[in-house]
Design an enzyme around this catalytic site. Structure first.
Site, short mmCIF file in Angstrom:
data_model
loop_
_atom_site.label_atom_id
_atom_site.label_comp_id
_atom_site.label_asym_id
_atom_site.label_seq_id
_atom_site.Cartn_x
_atom_site.Cartn_y
_atom_site.Cartn_z
N TYR A 199 18.32 -10.90 12.08
CA TYR A 199 17.31 -9.87 12.34
C TYR A 199 15.96 -10.37 11.82
CZ TYR A 199 19.94 -6.18 14.50
OH TYR A 199 20.64 -5.43 15.41
N ARG A 250 9.21 -0.85 21.88
CA ARG A 250 8.36 -0.31 20.81
C ARG A 250 6.89 -0.60 21.08
NH1 ARG A 250 13.56 -1.03 18.76
NH2 ARG A 250 14.25 0.98 17.96
N ASP A 258 14.04 2.28 24.98
CA ASP A 258 14.33 2.83 23.65
C ASP A 258 13.45 4.06 23.49
OD1 ASP A 258 15.05 3.15 20.85
OD2 ASP A 258 15.67 1.06 20.93
N ASP A 268 13.11 -9.47 12.27
CA ASP A 268 12.01 -8.54 12.02
C ASP A 268 11.79 -8.38 10.51
OD1 ASP A 268 14.51 -7.30 11.94
OD2 ASP A 268 13.79 -5.37 12.68
N HIS A 310 19.59 6.20 21.42
CA HIS A 310 18.27 5.57 21.59
C HIS A 310 17.66 5.94 22.94
CE1 HIS A 310 17.81 2.85 18.04
NE2 HIS A 310 19.13 2.91 18.02
N TRP A 365 26.13 -6.72 15.24
CA TRP A 365 24.84 -6.70 14.52
C TRP A 365 24.95 -6.10 13.13
CZ3 TRP A 365 21.82 -2.43 12.94
CH2 TRP A 365 22.30 -1.17 13.32
N TRP A 393 13.08 -6.96 16.67
CA TRP A 393 12.63 -5.58 16.94
C TRP A 393 11.16 -5.46 16.59
CZ3 TRP A 393 16.43 -3.63 19.58
CH2 TRP A 393 17.73 -4.08 19.32
N ASP A 423 24.47 1.50 20.58
CA ASP A 423 24.31 1.57 19.12
C ASP A 423 23.72 2.90 18.68
OD1 ASP A 423 21.97 0.76 20.50
OD2 ASP A 423 21.01 0.30 18.59
N GLU A 424 24.07 3.25 17.46
CA GLU A 424 23.38 4.28 16.68
C GLU A 424 23.18 5.62 17.39
OE1 GLU A 424 20.70 1.95 13.53
OE2 GLU A 424 19.87 1.84 15.54
N GLU A 428 9.06 -2.58 15.87
CA GLU A 428 8.44 -1.35 15.37
C GLU A 428 7.07 -1.60 14.75
OE1 GLU A 428 11.62 -1.99 15.16
OE2 GLU A 428 12.83 -0.17 15.28
#
Ligand code: ACM
Ligand code: ZN
Length: 687
Positions: free
Chosen positions: A414, A161, A190, A416, A267, A389, A464, A322-323, A466
């Protein structure tokens, strides 16, 4: 003073083992003895010069010599063991636990024994902490026997990021090593940028590592485009192979393994921006999932992994998982053909097909895969390790099936999320996650069966990035919460005690600040939302609440205490995920009637709302309050309008009325604003 405090502690405990928690060593060691054979407790003088003798093989010899000097003791290297004033470092295979050590500070000097060089290194970290905590160079004579609870004690650093320099990463590695952490998971790729030189796919770094908005937020909410390296104003970067190798060696010198993460198949927006031929469809829209139908995707990922494993000796290679959105796969001819040919019945199975192939590829080269818990969907690859996670469920399922697991559930790990009152903290993601909550986590509690717990490799903090542009901000988020993860990973459950840990962490933070780090300064911690600390007494406590259409549909995930929530006396904390705040999504706002049971004198009615724009939690734009004696005819007593403004920082606000009235029924109605999202309310307080 220190001396008296320490002796007093011994007098109070009055037994052989001093509470390891009180010995200024973090993570708290497994056992500390301070009495000599005659039962006496005496001081150890570390102000003299010590003769350093290291009986350890060559490569580790240099590392351990450096670590010995880093303790701050006055040292002189000698060729053989001395009779007095010695610091003897010896590898002794009889010491139990690979990473364990025995540290003795006794009459003649200091002995450190361990079965491995890593164990010695950890003994030296403990010694260093004793020196740092005792500027007068005097502490209790002691014998410390110590070893880690878990073999995996990790931190994830996200350099996708916002890219971070090798120097920055080395500084975090230094601190991790001092806390006896041993895995650095580098999130290298990512959507926002690819951060590792790959010779066979040069556009990953000549293009997909650069963008013009420097900050992720500006980029994400802007055009999400990349630019060619060297473009004026371009921001970003990547690790060259030489830099990555330098980092691997630097970490290895501190007994830390770097686990590289190469995200797939989700991602992967940046990969597809650089190599659009690997998109599923030719639609111009941005796509984030690699096409699993095209063989070229496998060729690419395998070539990339060839280069990755040449740089990173880690047994584990993290393949993400993931995701993935998975939607494009349903529209893609190639993906559909692959599913047909392979007999795959769902897109979950399609993802699983790719992860299986990647596992086979890496296993054949002597490596193991680790992936986020989504790799369970569609069938877990036979040798995969799971990083849990989304909670612990994925990890537990994997462990039950005999797979190794690293726990990093977002509710605890997490980091963040903000660590103090959200209004006092920089913009961040998620709910309130103070040091105490992180520390309360146990990856393998006593209630877990041995069959399952034996597969729990350890624990990891994930940071993370961001919203984290500046390095100092990154350190602020990382420390001291990563220290809590270090202690969870290392210390035995019987040695976990938050008050002691916190006081040690305050000391570490002070030292870090002196050394130029930017940790969150624990001394200034505000703590949880004051309103939430005690149950609130008020007239409507326990009274029944009727939810009117359509506010009956509070979100089940945020039901809190269901229909009892608004009059249960429990005010919300700084986070809506605390099962105290009730969340309303969809058309309706909040529209409820409280039945006071009888006509009552009422002087105030109020309820609190919160706003956190990131996850879509907004204040109401209007609150109406009406009262009734008979439940038929209502008189409006308040109409409170509010202009909802999108702020970066979370806010909390009461919407209420004060005056004098008599009523049995109270109708409280909060209207949602034009912004789509949640309304969260904790209690309707009536006085
Ligand atoms: C993750 O947070 N998506 C692993
Ligand atoms: Zn496809």
């Amino acid at each position: 003073m220190k001396r008296f405090a320490a002796l007093l502690a011994v007098a109070l405990f009055g037994c052989v083992a001093l509470s390891a928690q009180q010995f200024d060593i973090t993570p708290a060691p497994a056992m500390v003895e301070v009495e000599d054979a005659d039962g006496r407790v005496t001081m150890f003088d570390a102000s003299r010069e010590f003769k350093l003798y290291i009986a350890v093989e060559c490569e580790d010899h240099e590392r351990l010599t450096d670590a010995a000097y880093a303790t701050g003791l006055d040292l002189k290297v000698v060729k053989k063991s001395a009779k007095r004033d010695y610091l003897n470092i010896v590898i002794d295979p009889s010491v139990e636990h690979g990473e364990g050590y025995i540290l003795e500070c006794a009459e003649g000097g200091i002995n450190i024994k361990a079965a491995t060089a890593a164990g010695v290194y950890y003994g030296l970290q403990s010694l260093r902490q004793l020196v740092e905590a005792h500027p007068n160079r005097e502490w209790l004579k002691c014998r410390i026997e110590d070893y880690p609870r878990f073999e995996y004690r990790g931190v994830l650093i996200d350099i996708s990021r916002h890219f971070r320099s090798v120097d920055f990463l080395k500084r975090q590695i230094d601190m991790m090593a001092r806390m006896k952490m041993n895995r650095l998971h580098l999130h290298l790729t990512d959507a926002a940028g690819w951060r590792l030189e790959i010779e066979s796919y040069p556009r990953l770094t000549s293009y997909a590592a650069w963008r013009t908005p420097h900050d992720w937020k500006g980029w994400w909410y802007g055009d999400r485009k990349f630019v060619e390296e060297g473009t004026e104003g371009a921001s970003g970067g990547y690790l060259t192979k030489a830099e990555a190798r330098e980092l691997v060696a630097y970490a290895a010198d501190r007994y830390i393994t770097i686990i590289p993460e190469i995200e797939m198949p989700g991602h992967s927006d940046e990969v597809l921006a650089a190599y659009p031929e690997l998109k599923c469809t030719h639609a111009p829209e941005r796509q984030g999932d690699l096409c699993i139908g095209k063989e070229a995707t496998f060729e690419m990922m395998q070539k990339i992994l060839d280069e990755v494993i040449e740089i990173f000796p880690s047994e584990y290679i993290h393949i993400g998982g993931d995701e993935a959105g998975k939607g494009d796969w349903k529209l893609c001819e190639d993906c559909q053909r692959r599913m047909h040919e392979e007999g795959l019945e769902s897109v979950d199975e399609l993802q699983s097909y790719m992860i299986h192939r990647m596992e086979e590829y890496l296993n054949a080269r002597g490596r193991q895969i680790i992936g986020w818990d989504e790799i369970l969907e569609g069938g877990l690859a036979p040798n995969a390790t799971v990083m849990s996670w989304r909670g612990e469920e994925g990890g537990l399922m994997a462990a039950e099936a005999g797979h190794k697991v690293v726990m990093s559930p977002h509710g605890y790990c997490y980091i963040d999320a903000p660590q103090d009152a959200p209004y006092s903290q920089p913009e961040s993601i998620g709910g309130y996650l103070p040091l105490e909550k992180v520390y309360s986590y146990d990856p393998a509690p006593a209630t877990m069966s041995e069959e399952v717990s034996k597969y729990i490799l350890g624990v990891q903090a994930n940071l993370w990035a961001e919203f984290i542009v500046e390095d100092s901000h990154y350190e602020h988020m990382l420390w001291p919460r990563a220290i809590a993860i270090a202690e969870i990973g290392w210390s035995q459950p019987k040695e976990k005690e938050f008050a002691h840990f916190r006081s040690r962490a305050v000391g570490i933070v002070d030292r870090m600040i002196e050394e130029g780090y930017s940790p969150f300064d624990l001394k200034n911690e505000i703590g949880n939302r004051p309103e939430s600390l005690e149950d609130v007494e008020h007239l409507a406590l326990g009274k029944s609440v009727t939810y009117l259409e359509p506010s009956r549909y509070y979100a089940p995930k945020y039901a809190a205490a269901w229909d009892a929530t608004l009059t249960d006396g429990k005010r919300g904390t700084w986070t809506y995920a605390d099962e105290r705040w009730q969340g309303f999504l969809g058309r309706g706002g909040v529209d409820v009637i409280i039945d006071m049971g009888e006509v009552t004198d009422i002087h105030s009615i109020s309820a609190d709302f919160m706003q956190i724009c990131g996850p879509g939690v907004f204040m109401p734009c209007l609150v109406e309050i009406a009262v009734s004696e008979d439940g038929e005819t209502y008189t409006k007593i308040a109409d409170i309008e509010y202009e909802v403004v999108l702020d970066e920082l979370p806010s909390f606000k009461s919407f209420g009325w004060e005056g004098s009235t008599k009523a049995r029924y109270i109708r409280y109605k909060a209207h949602r604003s034009k912004y789509t999202g949640f309304l969260f309310v904790d209690e309707i307080v009536v006085r």
